[in-house]
Structure formats: structure tokens, C-alpha cells
Design an enzyme around this catalytic site. Structure first.
Site, PDB file in Angstrom:
ATOM      1  N   GLY A  29       0.820  -1.213   0.000  1.00  0.00           N
ATOM      2  CA  GLY A  29       0.000   0.000   0.000  1.00  0.00           C
ATOM      3  C   GLY A  29       0.852   1.261   0.000  1.00  0.00           C
ATOM      4  O   GLY A  29       0.328   2.365  -0.191  1.00  0.00           O
ATOM      5  N   PRO A  33       7.329   7.232  -5.484  1.00  0.00           N
ATOM      6  CA  PRO A  33       7.350   8.129  -6.650  1.00  0.00           C
ATOM      7  C   PRO A  33       7.887   7.404  -7.887  1.00  0.00           C
ATOM      8  O   PRO A  33       8.872   6.656  -7.808  1.00  0.00           O
ATOM      9  CB  PRO A  33       8.290   9.253  -6.214  1.00  0.00           C
ATOM     10  N   ALA A  34       7.233   7.638  -9.024  1.00  0.00           N
ATOM     11  CA  ALA A  34       7.506   6.849 -10.238  1.00  0.00           C
ATOM     12  C   ALA A  34       8.690   7.358 -11.046  1.00  0.00           C
ATOM     13  O   ALA A  34       8.843   6.988 -12.215  1.00  0.00           O
ATOM     14  CB  ALA A  34       6.253   6.802 -11.111  1.00  0.00           C
ATOM     15  N   LEU A  37      15.999   9.523  -8.742  1.00  0.00           N
ATOM     16  CA  LEU A  37      17.268  10.104  -9.175  1.00  0.00           C
ATOM     17  C   LEU A  37      18.371   9.059  -9.005  1.00  0.00           C
ATOM     18  O   LEU A  37      18.586   8.559  -7.898  1.00  0.00           O
ATOM     19  CB  LEU A  37      17.613  11.343  -8.337  1.00  0.00           C
ATOM     20  N   GLY A  38      19.069   8.725 -10.099  1.00  0.00           N
ATOM     21  CA  GLY A  38      20.208   7.809 -10.009  1.00  0.00           C
ATOM     22  C   GLY A  38      21.371   8.487  -9.316  1.00  0.00           C
ATOM     23  O   GLY A  38      21.588   9.689  -9.495  1.00  0.00           O
ATOM     24  N   ASP A  66      17.901   6.679  -5.722  1.00  0.00           N
ATOM     25  CA  ASP A  66      18.401   5.313  -5.906  1.00  0.00           C
ATOM     26  C   ASP A  66      19.874   5.280  -5.494  1.00  0.00           C
ATOM     27  O   ASP A  66      20.743   5.658  -6.261  1.00  0.00           O
ATOM     28  CB  ASP A  66      18.257   4.896  -7.372  1.00  0.00           C
ATOM     29  N   TYR A  71      28.264   2.574  -4.664  1.00  0.00           N
ATOM     30  CA  TYR A  71      28.484   3.824  -5.396  1.00  0.00           C
ATOM     31  C   TYR A  71      29.478   4.737  -4.661  1.00  0.00           C
ATOM     32  O   TYR A  71      29.944   5.732  -5.216  1.00  0.00           O
ATOM     33  CB  TYR A  71      27.158   4.565  -5.659  1.00  0.00           C
ATOM     34  N   LYS A  99      21.249  -0.462  -1.565  1.00  0.00           N
ATOM     35  CA  LYS A  99      21.458  -1.837  -2.035  1.00  0.00           C
ATOM     36  C   LYS A  99      22.617  -2.509  -1.318  1.00  0.00           C
ATOM     37  O   LYS A  99      23.632  -1.868  -1.023  1.00  0.00           O
ATOM     38  CB  LYS A  99      21.757  -1.836  -3.548  1.00  0.00           C
ATOM     39  N   HIS A 132      21.726  -6.151  -4.606  1.00  0.00           N
ATOM     40  CA  HIS A 132      22.168  -5.464  -5.830  1.00  0.00           C
ATOM     41  C   HIS A 132      22.329  -6.430  -7.007  1.00  0.00           C
ATOM     42  O   HIS A 132      21.930  -6.136  -8.127  1.00  0.00           O
ATOM     43  CB  HIS A 132      23.488  -4.747  -5.528  1.00  0.00           C
TER      44      HIS A 132
HETATM   45  N1  LIG Z   1      20.769  -1.906 -10.046  1.00  0.00           N
HETATM   46  C1  LIG Z   1      21.826  -1.831 -10.824  1.00  0.00           C
HETATM   47  O1  LIG Z   1      22.581  -2.801 -10.985  1.00  0.00           O
HETATM   48  C2  LIG Z   1      22.114  -0.558 -11.549  1.00  0.00           C
HETATM   49  C3  LIG Z   1      22.994  -0.570 -12.642  1.00  0.00           C
HETATM   50  C4  LIG Z   1      23.236   0.622 -13.310  1.00  0.00           C
HETATM   51  C5  LIG Z   1      22.616   1.801 -12.900  1.00  0.00           C
HETATM   52  N2  LIG Z   1      21.786   1.791 -11.819  1.00  0.00           N
HETATM   53  C6  LIG Z   1      21.107   3.046 -11.364  1.00  0.00           C
HETATM   54  O2  LIG Z   1      20.527   3.676 -12.484  1.00  0.00           O
HETATM   55  C7  LIG Z   1      21.001   5.029 -12.569  1.00  0.00           C
HETATM   56  C8  LIG Z   1      21.023   5.504 -13.995  1.00  0.00           C
HETATM   57  O3  LIG Z   1      21.884   4.736 -14.784  1.00  0.00           O
HETATM   58  P1  LIG Z   1      22.946   5.414 -15.735  1.00  0.00           P
HETATM   59  O4  LIG Z   1      23.448   6.650 -15.108  1.00  0.00           O
HETATM   60  O5  LIG Z   1      23.922   4.371 -16.124  1.00  0.00           O
HETATM   61  O6  LIG Z   1      22.093   5.712 -17.065  1.00  0.00           O
HETATM   62  P2  LIG Z   1      21.129   6.868 -17.598  1.00  0.00           P
HETATM   63  O7  LIG Z   1      20.361   7.479 -16.503  1.00  0.00           O
HETATM   64  O8  LIG Z   1      20.433   6.233 -18.733  1.00  0.00           O
HETATM   65  O9  LIG Z   1      22.130   7.927 -18.209  1.00  0.00           O
HETATM   66  C9  LIG Z   1      22.739   8.915 -17.408  1.00  0.00           C
HETATM   67  C10 LIG Z   1      23.475   9.883 -18.304  1.00  0.00           C
HETATM   68  O10 LIG Z   1      22.527  10.566 -19.132  1.00  0.00           O
HETATM   69  C11 LIG Z   1      22.825  11.945 -19.166  1.00  0.00           C
HETATM   70  N3  LIG Z   1      21.552  12.679 -19.104  1.00  0.00           N
HETATM   71  C12 LIG Z   1      20.663  12.685 -18.074  1.00  0.00           C
HETATM   72  N4  LIG Z   1      19.606  13.464 -18.367  1.00  0.00           N
HETATM   73  C13 LIG Z   1      19.825  13.955 -19.594  1.00  0.00           C
HETATM   74  C14 LIG Z   1      19.100  14.821 -20.426  1.00  0.00           C
HETATM   75  N5  LIG Z   1      17.921  15.326 -20.042  1.00  0.00           N
HETATM   76  N6  LIG Z   1      19.619  15.147 -21.636  1.00  0.00           N
HETATM   77  C15 LIG Z   1      20.806  14.635 -22.027  1.00  0.00           C
HETATM   78  N7  LIG Z   1      21.556  13.792 -21.268  1.00  0.00           N
HETATM   79  C16 LIG Z   1      21.066  13.453 -20.065  1.00  0.00           C
HETATM   80  C17 LIG Z   1      23.636  12.244 -17.932  1.00  0.00           C
HETATM   81  O11 LIG Z   1      24.626  13.199 -18.229  1.00  0.00           O
HETATM   82  P3  LIG Z   1      24.568  14.677 -17.570  1.00  0.00           P
HETATM   83  O12 LIG Z   1      25.094  14.546 -16.166  1.00  0.00           O
HETATM   84  O13 LIG Z   1      25.440  15.451 -18.478  1.00  0.00           O
HETATM   85  O14 LIG Z   1      23.138  15.129 -17.579  1.00  0.00           O
HETATM   86  C18 LIG Z   1      24.250  10.908 -17.537  1.00  0.00           C
HETATM   87  O15 LIG Z   1      25.583  10.820 -17.919  1.00  0.00           O
HETATM   88  C19 LIG Z   1      22.339   4.992 -11.859  1.00  0.00           C
HETATM   89  O16 LIG Z   1      22.766   6.273 -11.448  1.00  0.00           O
HETATM   90  C20 LIG Z   1      22.039   4.049 -10.721  1.00  0.00           C
HETATM   91  O17 LIG Z   1      21.378   4.752  -9.674  1.00  0.00           O
HETATM   92  C21 LIG Z   1      21.508   0.640 -11.162  1.00  0.00           C
END
Ligand SMILES: NC(=O)c1ccc[n+]([C@@H]2O[C@H](COP(=O)([O-])OP(=O)(O)OC[C@H]3O[C@@H](n4cnc5c(N)ncnc54)[C@H](OP(=O)(O)O)[C@@H]3O)[C@@H](O)[C@H]2O)c1
Length: 347
Positions: A29, A33-34, A37-38, A66, A71, A99, A132
Site C-alpha cells: 500500500g 514516486p515513479a 534520481l540515479g 536510488d 556507489y 542496495k 544489488h
Molecule cells: N541496479 C543496478 O545494478 C544498476 C545498474 C546501473 C545503474 N543503476 C542506477 O541507475 C542510474 C542511472 O543509470 P545510468 O546513469 O547508467 O544511465 P542513464 O540514466 O540512462 O544515463 C545517465 C546519463 O545521461 C545523461 N543525461 C541525463 N539526463 C539527460 C538529459 N535530459 N539530456 C541529455 N543527457 C542526459 C547524464 O549526463 P549529464 O550529467 O550530463 O546530464 C548521464 O551521464 C544509476 O545512477 C544508478 O542509480 C543501477
């Protein structure tokens, strides 16, 4: 923990109203939020920059973070949260995920690892704590893709359940409100759902237009879990070790670009709008205010049309970016072995 109760948090002048951001209702329940922030800096965004982004993102309306021990920035994020609390933000307004890292799967390590994340984040509880990866295989930060831990082993359900029992204990202790998984497959989740006393509430998985994982996505939803999607923009700045020549670029896809041009937005906004409308919780990362604000605006903006949604559904290229090679346990294996592609857990 240490938070002010006599001040009201004032969002930035150009903030999105956090109340307008769609929510996912979990099986308890609780409302999550959908969009999240990574906080993984992909080896090039410093802990300090991520902490600044957390402050900025919450000021513009994000309420979901997240995080992960691996990290390497939870302590800095904790300081950022304290500052926000001192400015009147209330803990219960936030959804904080962390995680358990792979080197903490041993029964005696799970609770201390969670307590460490709580201490670093300076919080009394987490909203969600994920395992993780389903493997205990350790890799040092920034290592090469052919690096393997000496005790690397396949998924062993009996061992995973020992870890999961400790995850359940964290809920019993009131340290976490929900537990969940990440980087799982249907065969592994099937076993976990059969044996869990406290079911996973969320499965975090790679999801973007070129990697939609339709079967796993539907399985997760049909099993009462929420899919959270990492790399929602196709992770354009991911580390070199996560790049392969065959990888495709979501934000350059002509269909995405065409929809973005029609709407007058960046292709990132189309990827995120599609994600939220499809029913997943995207986790975009940015340390750039213009980008993280645009990303949040995208999820409260006008819906994509049914035609747009169909066109994006047809873009799937099965292009997995985070292949996970470092978690393999035999020298002759390929990364596909991590993902149980033939429906059987690889041994
Ligand atoms: N559970 C897992 O195993 C796992 C694995 C990988 C990732 N994650 C989580 O997922 C998050 C996101 O993954 P990710 O960072 O690899 O991929 P992503 O969110 O697909 O890509 C992030 C990149 O996109 C750029 N970006 C963001 N918004 C933008 C926009 N509006 N226009 C243009 N570029 C944009 C950012 O650069 P700028 O800074 O220049 O905006 C950043 O370098 C991670 O931070 C982490 O929290 C979890």
C-alpha cells in the site's frame, strides 16, 4: 533522525510540484514516486557532485533516490539530506532506496551492511533495500571486464535464501520498509517468490527503449512487484568497461528523435515519458540541473499518444548495456550466462 520540525521546506522557484509526480502503489500500500534520481557517478561524477545533485534534485521536486553502498557516496548524500532536513524537508516525504553489495551476502554481513548504509545516509530506516546482484561475486571498483573474484560462483538458491532471510530480518527490525531484488531473471525470481516469507516489492532491472525486457517486465508486474528501470536513457556516459561495439544509442533512434522534435523536447524526455507511461519507474542520473529538472518535467508532461507508445514498443533491440561480465565464475563463460537466457539458471 536529526531534523527540524519548525520550518517548511521551500522548493526552488522553478520546481515541479512533487505531488504531481505519478506514484506506484506497492503491495504493502506504500506509494513510491515513479521517477528516481540515479546516484551512481559512473566512475566520472564525484561523490561531491552527486551530493550536490541530490540537493538540487530534491529542491526541484524529486522525492525518490536510488542509492547503493558500492556507489561510494552514501556518506556525502547523507550530509546533503541533513542539510535538506535542516531546511524543513521531512524524512517521510522521501523515498530512499539502497542496495546490499555483492561482498556482503554472508548471513552475518547483511544487517551490518544495511546499518552502515543507514549510518552513512544518516537515516533511521530505508524505504527499500535491494540485493544489488544475485551473486556474491565481488569485483573491485573500476576493474577490467576480465577481472574475476577468486571465490566467484554461480547463483546458488540455497545461499541466496540465506541472504534473503537476513533481508527479511531487516524488515522485522524496522530498519527497512520493503526489500527487493536487482538484476534477477525469471527462473531466479520464481524460486525466490516460492520461498520468500517477505516478498520482494521491487525488481530493479535495465530498461530503455532498445532494451525493454518484455517477458521479465510482465513477469515482475504479474507477480506483484514494481519494475524499476536503470539506464533509462541508454547510459550515454557509462564507463568504458560497459561498452561494446554492438551497443546502440537510444537517444539517437530516429523514432525517438522524431517524437522529441514534434513535442519540442530532448530525446531524454521521450525515453522517460515512455518509461513512466509503460509502467516502470525510471532512474535517470544527471548532475546537471538543467537535465535533471527536464527529466522530472518529462514525467508530469502531456502523455505520449497510443501511436507513439506503439512505435517505441517496436524499437526493442534486445541491447543490454550492463552485461555484468565481472560477475562470471568460469573463464570460458560469456556474459549471456548471467542472464539465464534459455530459462534455466546457469551453473
Ligand atoms: N541496479 C543496478 O545494478 C544498476 C545498474 C546501473 C545503474 N543503476 C542506477 O541507475 C542510474 C542511472 O543509470 P545510468 O546513469 O547508467 O544511465 P542513464 O540514466 O540512462 O544515463 C545517465 C546519463 O545521461 C545523461 N543525461 C541525463 N539526463 C539527460 C538529459 N535530459 N539530456 C541529455 N543527457 C542526459 C547524464 O549526463 P549529464 O550529467 O550530463 O546530464 C548521464 O551521464 C544509476 O545512477 C544508478 O542509480 C543501477
Amino acid at each position: 533522525m536529526r531534523q527540524s520540525i519548525d520550518r517548511t521546506f521551500t522548493p526552488a522557484a522553478d520546481a515541479v510540484d512533487a505531488a504531481l509526480v505519478p506514484k506506484r502503489v506497492l503491495y504493502t500500500g506504500a506509494e513510491m514516486p515513479a521517477i528516481s534520481l540515479g546516484t551512481f557517478g559512473s566512475d566520472h561524477v564525484s561523490a561531491g557532485e552527486i551530493a550536490e545533485a541530490v540537493k538540487g534534485a530534491i529542491s526541484v521536486g524529486y522525492r525518490h533516490l536510488d542509492c547503493a553502498a558500492v556507489y561510494g557516496n552514501e556518506d556525502r548524500i547523507g550530509d546533503a539530506l541533513q542539510e535538506l532536513f535542516s531546511r524543513g524537508l521531512r524524512r517521510e516525504e522521501l523515498w530512499v532506496t539502497s542496495k546490499l553489495w555483492n561482498d556482503k551476502h554472508a548471513e552475518s554481513d547483511v544487517i551490518p551492511a544495511c546499518r552502515q548504509s543507514l549510518a552513512d545516509l544518516q537515516l533511521d530506516y530505508l524505504d527499500l533495500y535491494l540485493v544489488h546482484w544475485p551473486f556474491p561475486n565481488f569485483h573491485p571498483p573500476g576493474c577490467r571486464v576480465d577481472s574475476r573474484s577468486l571465490d566467484a560462483r554461480p547463483y546458488l538458491h540455497e545461499n541466496f535464501m540465506k541472504t534473503w532471510r537476513q533481508m527479511e530480518a531487516l524488515v522485522d527490525l524496522g530498519l527497512v520498509r520493503h526489500i527487493g531484488t536487482s538484476n534477477m531473471t525469471i527462473p531466479k525470481l520464481t524460486l525466490l517468490l516460492r520461498d520468500a516469507r517477505i516478498r520482494p516489492a521491487v525488481n530493479e532491472m535495465e530498461l530503455h527503449p532498445h532494451f525493454q525486457q518484455p517477458e521479465l517486465f510482465e513477469f515482475v508486474r504479474a507477480s506483484g512487484m514494481e519494475p524499476a528501470g536503470y539506464c533509462p536513457l541508454g547510459s550515454p556516459h557509462r564507463p568504458e568497461r560497459d561498452r561494446s561495439p554492438e551497443d546502440t544509442v537510444d537517444m539517437e533512434d530516429p523514432v525517438i528523435v522524431r517524437i522529441a522534435q514534434r513535442l519540442g523536447v530532448h530525446p531524454a524526455a521521450v525515453c522517460l515519458r515512455w518509461a513512466v507511461q509503460r509502467g516502470q519507474t525510471p532512474i535517470p542520473q544527471s548532475a546537471n540541473r538543467r537535465n535533471y529538472l527536464a527529466n522530472l518535467r518529462a514525467v508530469v508532461s502531456e502523455a505520449l499518444t497510443a501511436d507513439d507508445m506503439r512505435a517505441i514498443a517496436a524499437l526493442d533491440r534486445n541491447c543490454r548495456l550492463v552485461k555484468g561480465q565481472v560477475f562470471l565464475w568460469k573463464p570460458e563463460q560469456s556474459w549471456q550466462d548471467l542472464w539465464d537466457l534459455n530459462g534455466v539458471i546457469a551453473s
